[in-house]
Design an enzyme around this catalytic site. Structure first.
Site, PDB file in Angstrom:
ATOM      1  N   ALA A   1       0.865  -1.174   0.000  1.00  0.00           N
ATOM      2  CA  ALA A   1       0.000   0.000   0.000  1.00  0.00           C
ATOM      3  C   ALA A   1       0.908   1.232   0.000  1.00  0.00           C
ATOM      4  O   ALA A   1       1.085   1.888   1.028  1.00  0.00           O
ATOM      5  CB  ALA A   1      -0.910  -0.017   1.232  1.00  0.00           C
ATOM      6  N   GLU A   2       1.478   1.521  -1.145  1.00  0.00           N
ATOM      7  CA  GLU A   2       2.479   2.591  -1.215  1.00  0.00           C
ATOM      8  C   GLU A   2       1.917   3.952  -0.838  1.00  0.00           C
ATOM      9  O   GLU A   2       2.633   4.788  -0.269  1.00  0.00           O
ATOM     10  CB  GLU A   2       3.107   2.639  -2.600  1.00  0.00           C
TER      11      GLU A   2
ATOM     12  N   HIS B   1      10.101  -2.852 -13.934  1.00  0.00           N
ATOM     13  CA  HIS B   1      10.945  -2.986 -12.736  1.00  0.00           C
ATOM     14  C   HIS B   1      12.384  -2.551 -12.980  1.00  0.00           C
ATOM     15  O   HIS B   1      13.299  -3.030 -12.310  1.00  0.00           O
ATOM     16  CB  HIS B   1      10.945  -4.428 -12.224  1.00  0.00           C
TER      17      HIS B   1
ATOM     18  N   ASP C   1       9.927   2.188  -9.833  1.00  0.00           N
ATOM     19  CA  ASP C   1       8.781   2.153 -10.747  1.00  0.00           C
ATOM     20  C   ASP C   1       7.463   2.297  -9.986  1.00  0.00           C
ATOM     21  O   ASP C   1       6.469   2.777 -10.534  1.00  0.00           O
ATOM     22  CB  ASP C   1       8.742   0.824 -11.505  1.00  0.00           C
ATOM     23  N   PHE C   2       7.467   1.885  -8.723  1.00  0.00           N
ATOM     24  CA  PHE C   2       6.224   1.905  -7.946  1.00  0.00           C
ATOM     25  C   PHE C   2       5.883   3.297  -7.432  1.00  0.00           C
ATOM     26  O   PHE C   2       4.796   3.504  -6.866  1.00  0.00           O
ATOM     27  CB  PHE C   2       6.285   0.936  -6.762  1.00  0.00           C
TER      28      PHE C   2
ATOM     29  N   PHE D   1      10.703  -0.774  -5.526  1.00  0.00           N
ATOM     30  CA  PHE D   1      11.249  -0.448  -6.855  1.00  0.00           C
ATOM     31  C   PHE D   1      10.794   0.965  -7.187  1.00  0.00           C
ATOM     32  O   PHE D   1       9.624   1.296  -6.962  1.00  0.00           O
ATOM     33  CB  PHE D   1      10.716  -1.389  -7.943  1.00  0.00           C
TER      34      PHE D   1
HETATM   35  C1  LIG Z   1       2.627  -1.558  -6.436  1.00  0.00           C
HETATM   36  C2  LIG Z   1       3.587  -2.655  -6.146  1.00  0.00           C
HETATM   37  N1  LIG Z   1       4.127  -2.760  -4.916  1.00  0.00           N
HETATM   38  C3  LIG Z   1       5.010  -3.729  -4.611  1.00  0.00           C
HETATM   39  C4  LIG Z   1       5.391  -4.634  -5.574  1.00  0.00           C
HETATM   40  C5  LIG Z   1       6.465  -5.685  -5.269  1.00  0.00           C
HETATM   41  N2  LIG Z   1       5.849  -6.998  -5.187  1.00  0.00           N
HETATM   42  C6  LIG Z   1       5.852  -7.835  -6.233  1.00  0.00           C
HETATM   43  S1  LIG Z   1       5.032  -9.268  -5.873  1.00  0.00           S
HETATM   44  C7  LIG Z   1       4.701  -8.744  -4.309  1.00  0.00           C
HETATM   45  C8  LIG Z   1       3.944  -9.622  -3.387  1.00  0.00           C
HETATM   46  C9  LIG Z   1       2.555  -9.821  -3.887  1.00  0.00           C
HETATM   47  O1  LIG Z   1       1.913 -10.685  -3.029  1.00  0.00           O
HETATM   48  P1  LIG Z   1       0.554 -11.352  -3.485  1.00  0.00           P
HETATM   49  O2  LIG Z   1      -0.391 -10.313  -4.001  1.00  0.00           O
HETATM   50  O3  LIG Z   1       0.076 -12.177  -2.350  1.00  0.00           O
HETATM   51  O4  LIG Z   1       0.922 -12.251  -4.739  1.00  0.00           O
HETATM   52  P2  LIG Z   1       1.849 -13.546  -4.755  1.00  0.00           P
HETATM   53  O5  LIG Z   1       3.228 -13.080  -5.181  1.00  0.00           O
HETATM   54  O6  LIG Z   1       1.829 -14.137  -3.375  1.00  0.00           O
HETATM   55  O7  LIG Z   1       1.243 -14.466  -5.783  1.00  0.00           O
HETATM   56  C10 LIG Z   1       5.202  -7.477  -4.071  1.00  0.00           C
HETATM   57  C11 LIG Z   1       5.088  -6.747  -2.799  1.00  0.00           C
HETATM   58  C12 LIG Z   1       4.805  -4.497  -6.868  1.00  0.00           C
HETATM   59  N3  LIG Z   1       5.142  -5.338  -7.872  1.00  0.00           N
HETATM   60  N4  LIG Z   1       3.913  -3.513  -7.114  1.00  0.00           N
END
Ligand SMILES: Cc1ncc(C[n+]2csc(CCOP(=O)(O)OP(=O)(O)O)c2C)c(N)n1
Ligand SMILES: Cc1ncc(C[n+]2csc(CCOP(=O)(O)OP(=O)(O)O)c2C)c(N)n1
Ligand SMILES: [Mg+2]
Ligand SMILES: [Mg+2]
Lengths: 325, 354, 325, 354
Positions: C59-60, C129, C85-86, C83
């Site tokens: 939750a950025e 990314h 990018d976010f 990252f």
């Molecule tokens: C806006 C954003 N914040 C953070 C990330 C980094 N990130 C990539 S996957 C991930 C975890 C996601 O967890 P979940 O939604 O449970 O999916 P899962 O990987 O467990 O399938 C994060 C924090 C991102 N890609 N985009």
């Protein structure tokens, strides 16, 4: 040939395209029933009905996501982001999704969509509702960036943007909505990526965008009175950029000035200056000067806002000083 | 069972164990040929992901990659229920969802290897698998955005009265970001034909979902906020997923609007290539590895009278396909340098000036 | 004096400041238990405990809002956006809230906060990314923008950023995390707004940032072999910008080149080029050239990514060609 | 009662009518002196907003402005319950909330007029009223962001163990944007001392909230998604608001975490200066104007035995204060040109180079 306001020209351009292509749909906050908070979509709900003209929740990410998903599956959506400042809450959809998807998918996905927005200052709306952010968009590969400065250009560029198969960010200047001028009757379709010479001159090239265009023209008139013959170019499109027209003018005049409403750092003129000093170095008879809002947020008070936005007088004196020295 | 911070430095939360019984859906009314095709898909996904992992280890896959090992039943169950012209929107963890739509293995593997014969010519990579002609509308790597994009495809289907449905897969961690909320409200308000599928594998990257979510069921406990039914399915039982998928897809096609499905599952490995997954209590990992979607499904088929030998044939056929795909992918050319500058625009180029 | 990786230098810089000031707190996704997905915050949870080092939801906007609200009420938060990018999903907090609030409130609100982020490419992470987005931030009045290129600079600039009373965006280059070099023992506090001359030279000034710094230095060595004596400046800070060092070098060499990882349009070098052609026009012996990633999203394939990111060889040949013509 | 699209071109929704009885909270246990101070605040807000409106009409206020006419009971009720060191976070519709914290009228009015004696020297304007020394931590004009910022102030209070609470006001339309969701989950997960107050005036700008929201109660029907109690109060009855405020503030101070309060109210005028508010059915507007927070409260005080004459004295004192503030604001100098370039940075300046 009829007088039309810039505001009404927006609705006319959209209506022109909605009539000829029922894949064109419009979504945004208060765009349907209210005809837009700036009244730029008046009459569209009545003519095209609630299936094609839709009021949305306050959810800019949902709005741009809907536009993108619809564009990749056969529609040609026009989405409104009410104030351009609000691009900040849905910037991810613009820069990471809409701009990159065609490239990432190696051309599998085409995104014929337009995002229209109210941009710019001079209405005393304060720091969060007055920004000129074309430069944010210009920095992102994959989106086209258009800013009309006259009602006729609004109609023609809106039509061109809707017919274009790439995503176009369409920046309407809030300070120009009330401006009125002649617009030809019948269908108007302009072309993206083209600048317009608003005034020809021999001594200096002045580039301007949006609300700064009328100010640059006014400045050129002051300058003429002072014996300086300035050429004024309405850049109109930052991406694609009409470098032929811009650099051609510089080749002729030898002096380049930009009039930018955005704050100083990395305003759109910075890119053009960097192109000019690289490609036209030997054409330059003197420094390139950028006239911009100082690098501060916009103040709300009218007296302060008038002070920080580039004025015709500031443009005129800057160019005059530069050419005299 | 609550693990104190000291046991593992990763927050404090109950561990979630899978169901004990594996036969709960043996009796489901699904004909055997369908079940055998689902089994084949599960095998394709499993063997493909294992191969992808081997190729990372051999340094043939650069960058990162996110595997669905342990989570295949969700992709297989939905894939079996979707119409060929339905739309899939997936995340960076999208290999299985891509195969589920019938995309051949070779271009997928070649894309991971960054080859010219990759699904996107090497320009997208593992996190962005897309095959529009298969209805695979993209894999998206920024959390949240693609839920709103799926709405757009659903809106377009509704507008064109095509009867298509958009299915959007995402993780448990994604339920806490703003775009999730905007997308769910928007879909509900406009009654869009979209199905949101939360693959709840109990963890975001390294943080347990329970440690940073206000409610125990990250998706289902939010459903009523959007006037939707809370739906929870066993994400490791492809039949449970399949039957649920059929009903929510039908609901969407009937014009009754979106659904939100929470499929509880677990990943066998870490979040991504780089991650050993040490933050997960051993008891939890072991229990879930035992409740593996393939074990569950193969056991069911055997209880239903399918001979091991027949299943072994499928496994072998899939293994051969993976071998072939591997050879074809590795044999692929590198992308042409020119391709780095193509397809920014619809004219095929990347020029920003005249 | 010990060898330290760029990655470990991040944690060392934060730890140094957390020890001296318990108003310093750290939040972000996976920053506590996991020590960060790039392992840049390893050990901080153990040393400072869960009250000061906190794992957040994905939750950025909530993360940056928490940092901002805490900063205006007495804490000095460090927030991580995993990252860069976010930033697109929380850009509103940066540009409309954090950057503007001090100005809008006429100085009532002070925001001593740091947002650290993993920036840049070369890791084959693909278009979403791998972006270098310092230029997005440079365009926004009200945020300071820092990009260290060495482990020692990471420690010193992180300390300076945390002690600064203004919001600082701290761009760590993902492609440098594994880089290792000598870092002095004891407390290190550098100063914001200062560039560093990495190599002195007479013939040309080469500006670089982040991962492009080692490449520019390598290029300068190639050039030396070809008889060209190039000065390499590590810009380090885009806001404030050390124009004294940059323009001073240009005054000496007469030729300016920028090496930018960002896509071409409105990359950070555009602003510097526009300043130079305005203020140092008469110092220029030839065109200013910008060496950037072409204006495209980053491709995922290693062979393509290597092709589009500026290489030492590209820098060397560009400068050589320019000086010969 | 459902209005077809034809009646007003603004979507289709039930009109929401206020309660009939105005005496429902006459018996509340609130002593008279407190009630009289609440009445005075209501009058200050009402008369201030009317004056602000007059000054727009006289072209003395440039730009836009969003009035709280008809919604004053929420600001007055919370203001009366908050501790002096509590934090207020408001929106562009923040005049009343600013006065509620004891900020004098003159600098607020002067800010609307863009004068040097304005609360922020004219640099912020009507939409960004801020007075840190009164705990008025800002008015924010981008929907959603300030809910996340309020969390930060609450986190800081929790960290410093100061016992302060952050109170964040926002509108019904704001419940559909992503930041709302992120902020509520975040606050609940960390048990932050923050109170979220949704001023549900039934409309966003020109669109009825019912037309674009999945649930009937935009805030209360989302509470359980964050493990919170649904709380709805009469936003036009200052006593109902006040008593609720006391209890949720106490809960936060006890360390029991956030609350989400939905206060149902109505604006007498349009969304902003430019808006006549024509999109609202007459029956709805009239009913709510009759159920006016000041009418309700003054009626109550009279039923409790306060003489009209005594209330008239308060009204008159407030009127005189508004007059004085108007004169002082209009007499204010224009901001010094130099001030346009101050306070970008903590060094007081705006320089970006050396
Ligand atoms: C806006 C954003 N914040 C953070 C990330 C980094 N990130 C990539 S996957 C991930 C975890 C996601 O967890 P979940 O939604 O449970 O999916 P899962 O990987 O467990 O399938 C994060 C924090 C991102 N890609 N985009
Ligand atoms: C992100 C964002 N989107 C849109 C707007 C434009 N806008 C300003 S006020 C408003 C309506 C808000 O409605 P609500 O939350 O109910 O508050 P109210 O004005 O009714 O008090 C809108 C859409 C904005 N300021 N910010
Ligand atoms: Mg997960
Ligand atoms: Mg409202």
């Amino acid at each position: 040939m009829a007088q039309l306001t810039y505001r009404d020209a927006v609705a006319r351009g959209i209506a022109q395209e909605m009539r000829r292509d029922d894949r064109v749909v419009l979504i945004g906050e208060d765009v349907a029933g209210a005809g837009g908070v700036f009244k730029t979509t008046v009459g569209l709900l009545d003519e095209f009905g609630p299936r094609r003209v839709i009021d949305t929740p306050i959810a800019e990410q949902a709005i741009l996501g809907a536009a993108m998903g619809a564009a990749m599956t056969g529609l040609r959506p026009v989405a409104e982001i009410m104030f351009s400042d609000f691009f900040a809450v849905c910037w991810d959809l613009v820069v990471n999704e809409i701009a990159k998807t065609r490239y990432m998918t190696n051309g599998q996905v085409t995104l014929p969509l337009v995002v229209k927005t109210g941009n710019g200052g001079a209405l005393r709306f304060g720091a969060q509702h007055s920004q000129s952010i074309e430069n944010w968009a210009m920095a992102i590969p994959g989106v086209k960036v258009v800013t009309p400065s006259t009602p006729a250009d609004v109609v023609g560029l809106m039509a061109a943007a809707i017919r274009d198969d790439d995503p176009v960010l369409f920046f309407e200047h809030k300070g120009l909505y009330a401006a009125k001028s002649e617009v030809p009757d019948g269908e108007i379709v302009d072309s993206l990526g083209t600048a317009k010479v608003r005034r020809t001159g021999r001594d200096a090239t002045i580039l301007a965008l949006g609300l700064m265009v009328p100010r640059a023209i006014e400045a050129a008139e002051h300058l003429a009175a002072r014996g300086i013959d300035a050429e004024v170019i309405d850049v109109r499109s930052l991406v694609p950029l009409d470098t032929a027209t811009i650099l051609g003018s510089l080749h002729k005049t030898g002096r380049l000035f930009t009039v930018e409403e955005n704050p100083r750092l990395l305003g759109w003129g910075a890119e053009i200056a960097s192109i000019a000093v690289d490609e036209c170095f030997w054409d330059l008879d003197g420094p390139i000067q950028r006239i911009t809002t100082p690098h501060v947020p916009l103040p709300a008070a009218d007296s302060l806002e008038d002070l920080v936005l580039p004025s015709a007088e500031l443009v005129a004196t800057t160019v005059e000083k530069a050419l005299q020295s | 069972m609550r693990l104190p911070l000291s046991d593992h430095g990763y927050g404090q939360h109950d561990i979630v164990l899978p169901p004990k019984a594996q036969d709960r859906h043996d009796g489901a009314d699904i004909d055997l040929s369908k079940r055998l095709s689902v089994y084949r898909k599960l095998q394709e996904m499993r063997q493909f992901e294992k191969r992808a992992y081997d190729l990372f280890m051999r340094q043939l896959v650069k960058g990162t990659s996110h595997l669905s090992l342990g989570m295949e039943a969700i992709a297989a169950g939905f894939g079996a229920a979707m119409r060929p012209d339905d739309y899939t929107f997936a995340t960076y963890r999208g290999h299985a969802h891509t195969l589920a739509r019938g995309v051949p293995m070779t271009p997928v593997l070649a894309e991971l290897l960054g080859r010219a014969n990759g699904l996107m010519g090497g320009k997208g990579g593992s996190m962005h698998l897309t095959s529009v002609k298969h209805g695979m509308m993209g894999s998206y790597a920024i959390i949240g955005a693609h839920l709103t994009i799926a709405n757009g495809a659903a809106w377009s289907a509704q507008y064109r009265r095509s009867g298509q449905v958009a299915v959007c897969f995402f993780g448990d961690g994604t339920t806490n970001i703003g775009a999730f909320h905007e997308a769910l409200n928007y879909a509900s308000v406009f009654g869009l034909p979209v199905v949101f599928v939360c693959e709840n594998n109990l963890y975001m990257e390294y943080t347990a979902i329970a440690d940073i979510t206000a409610v125990p069921r990250p998706a289902a406990d939010r459903a009523t906020a959007y006037r939707l039914e809370p739906i929870v399915v066993d994400g490791n039982d492809a039949d449970d997923v399949y039957l649920t998928a059929l009903s929510v897809l039908e609901r969407a096609r009937r014009g009754e609007g979106p659904s939100l499905v929470e499929a509880v599952t677990y990943r066998h490995g870490g979040h991504s290539r780089a991650d050993p997954g040490k933050y997960r209590p051993d008891a939890e990992v072991e229990a879930w590895k035992a409740y593996d979607p393939i074990t569950v499904y193969r056991g069911r088929l055997r209880r239903l009278g399918v001979a091991d030998a027949d299943l072994d044939v499928i496994d072998k056929e899939v293994a051969d396909a993976v071998e072939l795909a591997t050879e074809e992918a590795i044999a692929g050319e590198l992308p042409s340098p020119a391709s780095a500058l193509t397809d920014v625009w619809s004219d095929g180029g990347s020029s920003w000036r005249n």
